[in-house]
Design a protein around this motif. Structure first.
Motif, PDB file in Angstrom:
ATOM      1  N   ASN A 282       0.802  -1.227   0.000  1.00  0.00           N
ATOM      2  CA  ASN A 282       0.000   0.000   0.000  1.00  0.00           C
ATOM      3  C   ASN A 282       0.833   1.274   0.000  1.00  0.00           C
ATOM      4  O   ASN A 282       0.313   2.352   0.285  1.00  0.00           O
ATOM      5  CB  ASN A 282      -1.008   0.029   1.154  1.00  0.00           C
ATOM      6  CG  ASN A 282      -2.243  -0.790   0.843  1.00  0.00           C
ATOM      7  OD1 ASN A 282      -2.568  -1.035  -0.316  1.00  0.00           O
ATOM      8  ND2 ASN A 282      -2.936  -1.235   1.880  1.00  0.00           N
TER       9      ASN A 282
ATOM     10  N   TYR B 290      -5.544   5.209  -0.036  1.00  0.00           N
ATOM     11  CA  TYR B 290      -6.447   5.426  -1.172  1.00  0.00           C
ATOM     12  C   TYR B 290      -6.623   6.922  -1.438  1.00  0.00           C
ATOM     13  O   TYR B 290      -6.656   7.356  -2.593  1.00  0.00           O
ATOM     14  CB  TYR B 290      -7.786   4.752  -0.912  1.00  0.00           C
ATOM     15  CG  TYR B 290      -7.634   3.309  -0.503  1.00  0.00           C
ATOM     16  CD1 TYR B 290      -7.031   2.380  -1.350  1.00  0.00           C
ATOM     17  CD2 TYR B 290      -8.050   2.870   0.754  1.00  0.00           C
ATOM     18  CE1 TYR B 290      -6.858   1.058  -0.971  1.00  0.00           C
ATOM     19  CE2 TYR B 290      -7.880   1.549   1.146  1.00  0.00           C
ATOM     20  CZ  TYR B 290      -7.286   0.650   0.281  1.00  0.00           C
ATOM     21  OH  TYR B 290      -7.114  -0.655   0.672  1.00  0.00           O
TER      22      TYR B 290
ATOM     23  N   ASP C 136     -12.190   5.708   3.568  1.00  0.00           N
ATOM     24  CA  ASP C 136     -11.709   4.342   3.343  1.00  0.00           C
ATOM     25  C   ASP C 136     -12.834   3.321   3.424  1.00  0.00           C
ATOM     26  O   ASP C 136     -12.848   2.344   2.676  1.00  0.00           O
ATOM     27  CB  ASP C 136     -10.632   3.980   4.375  1.00  0.00           C
ATOM     28  CG  ASP C 136      -9.251   4.470   3.958  1.00  0.00           C
ATOM     29  OD1 ASP C 136      -9.169   5.171   2.927  1.00  0.00           O
ATOM     30  OD2 ASP C 136      -8.272   4.160   4.652  1.00  0.00           O
TER      31      ASP C 136
ATOM     32  N   GLU D  96     -12.522   1.347   0.043  1.00  0.00           N
ATOM     33  CA  GLU D  96     -11.635   0.188   0.175  1.00  0.00           C
ATOM     34  C   GLU D  96     -12.192  -1.063  -0.511  1.00  0.00           C
ATOM     35  O   GLU D  96     -11.445  -1.783  -1.192  1.00  0.00           O
ATOM     36  CB  GLU D  96     -11.334  -0.108   1.640  1.00  0.00           C
ATOM     37  CG  GLU D  96     -10.306  -1.216   1.815  1.00  0.00           C
ATOM     38  CD  GLU D  96      -9.851  -1.375   3.245  1.00  0.00           C
ATOM     39  OE1 GLU D  96      -8.672  -1.728   3.451  1.00  0.00           O
ATOM     40  OE2 GLU D  96     -10.675  -1.129   4.166  1.00  0.00           O
TER      41      GLU D  96
ATOM     42  N   PHE E 282     -11.387  -0.803  -4.197  1.00  0.00           N
ATOM     43  CA  PHE E 282      -9.976  -1.051  -4.497  1.00  0.00           C
ATOM     44  C   PHE E 282      -9.639  -2.538  -4.378  1.00  0.00           C
ATOM     45  O   PHE E 282      -8.858  -3.071  -5.164  1.00  0.00           O
ATOM     46  CB  PHE E 282      -9.082  -0.216  -3.576  1.00  0.00           C
ATOM     47  CG  PHE E 282      -8.876   1.190  -4.060  1.00  0.00           C
ATOM     48  CD1 PHE E 282      -7.877   1.491  -4.975  1.00  0.00           C
ATOM     49  CD2 PHE E 282      -9.682   2.225  -3.600  1.00  0.00           C
ATOM     50  CE1 PHE E 282      -7.680   2.785  -5.435  1.00  0.00           C
ATOM     51  CE2 PHE E 282      -9.493   3.535  -4.048  1.00  0.00           C
ATOM     52  CZ  PHE E 282      -8.492   3.806  -4.964  1.00  0.00           C
TER      53      PHE E 282
END
Length: 385
Positions: free
Chosen positions: A256, A294, A342, A346, A349
């Motif tokens: 990440n 992100y 997030d 998330e 992603f």
């Protein structure tokens, strides 16, 4: 599997005479919606087209003819313009055009390539290539098998494009228009720098290429070509051995981290799905533990123009070093806002990453089957497809 040998020009119809190269200045005056193709892919968009239909483009020149890092042939459908760096053909009734695409991408044609500094596949050499074709019904069956993989890959790519558009819209809503915050930037958000976002900013480095033992199959080694057209780097052209990674352990980035290209095609941004290293043309942000990777990824994706300008000295493109990169001004939202963001993005992603990983698996399986099908090692004559 019975086959018959043909010259390339016995099964194709060549349209090279219709190609027309345009200079960058000409293209700038012709901005439009039609794809402008070069040797390997789309390099611009113009307001007119030369071709309308289904064609096979075959790279005429370029380093890839020797290295084979990318496919040399691709099917293009619809309306488009083509310069003079790719041959363009259609096939006759003897040959399925998609079978020819698969054949070209699976076959060693180095004997027909001339030039070392600038490899070239001339039209005469291309026409002289010999291809062994099974009967048309067998070609069609092979294409049906292989194209099933390509169709699923394209479905995944389309899903990922849609997801990428969705997260970009959500990012804009939250961090540009401030819609969840009564359309005003919250007082506890502030303008800081990339350094303020990061636990560490890392400029990559290439291990000595003279030491073969530094390269292997253990740690992904990211370069700028690996960053094109993806959110995550699930595949890199090269990997390091454990020894190679350990030789510069301070350059190893955790999962990440956000990698940003800072030379040439500056402003490309990707997320790392696993610990990796990069070369020196990439600066990477290791986010602080309570900061959203992100948010940082999406924010940096909007800053390519800024990064490009910072990476130029007059007409010369220079590397944006770690210090310059770390001083770039950015907006830093509150930790609570990033955490709430997030929770929404998330899952999107994670789905993007899952689809990219599946596409690698499908591509590898297709590429394993391809030579076995074309050679006849796998007999499809009795299959009802």
């Amino acid at each position: 599997m019975e086959t018959k040998k043909y010259r390339f020009d016995e099964v194709t119809i060549n349209h090279d005479k219709k190609r027309k190269p345009l200079s960058a200045q000409q293209r700038a005056k012709m901005r439009g919606r039609y794809r402008y193709f070069g040797a390997q892919n789309v390099i611009d968009y113009v307001n007119n087209y030369l071709f309308d239909g289904e064609y096979l483009l075959i790279a005429e020149d370029g380093e890839n003819l020797k290295s084979g890092k990318q496919n040399i042939a691709q099917i293009v459908e619809g309306q488009f313009w083509l310069n003079n760096h790719a041959h363009i053909v259609q096939t006759n009734e003897l040959c399925n055009i998609r079978y020819l695409e698969y054949w070209l991408n699976a076959t060693d044609i180095s004997a027909y390539i001339t030039g070392s500094a600038q490899p070239k596949l001339s039209q005469s050499n291309m026409n002289a290539m010999e291809i062994e074709l099974p009967e048309r019904i067998i070609q069609d069956k092979i294409v049906n098998i292989l194209s099933s993989f390509d169709k699923k890959i394209e479905v995944n790519n389309q899903i990922n494009r849609n997801l990428s558009e969705q997260v970009a819209v959500i990012y804009k809503s939250w961090f540009v228009d401030f819609e969840p915050f009564e359309r005003k930037k919250p007082d506890d958000w502030f303008v800081g720098t990339v350094d303020d976002l990061a636990n560490e900013v890392v400029c990559g480095k290439t291990p000595s290429t003279k030491k073969e033992e530094y390269y292997g199959d253990d740690v992904p080694f990211v370069t700028i070509p690996d960053m094109h057209g993806c959110v995550y780097t699930v595949h890199t052209e090269r990997k390091l051995s454990v020894l190679g990674a350990d030789s510069q352990s301070k350059k190893t980035l955790p999962k990440n981290s956000i990698c940003v290209s800072c030379i040439g095609t500056a402003g490309l941004v990707i997320l790392l799905p696993e610990p990796s290293q990069t070369n020196q043309q990439i600066n990477s942000i290791v986010p602080k533990s309570n900061y959203s990777p992100y948010y940082i990824y999406l924010m940096m994706s909007t800053m390519s123009e800024t990064i490009n300008k910072l990476g130029q000295a007059g007409s010369t493109i220079v590397n944006l070093n770690k210090t310059q990169f770390g001083k770039i001004e950015v907006m830093i939202p509150s930790v609570s806002a990033m955490a709430a963001f997030d929770e929404i993005v998330e899952p999107m992603f994670k789905e993007i990453l899952s689809n990219q990983i599946e596409n690698i698996r499908l591509s590898n399986l297709r590429d394993t089957l391809l030579p076995r099908l074309i050679s006849g090692e796998l007999d499809v004559s009795d299959l009802d497809i």
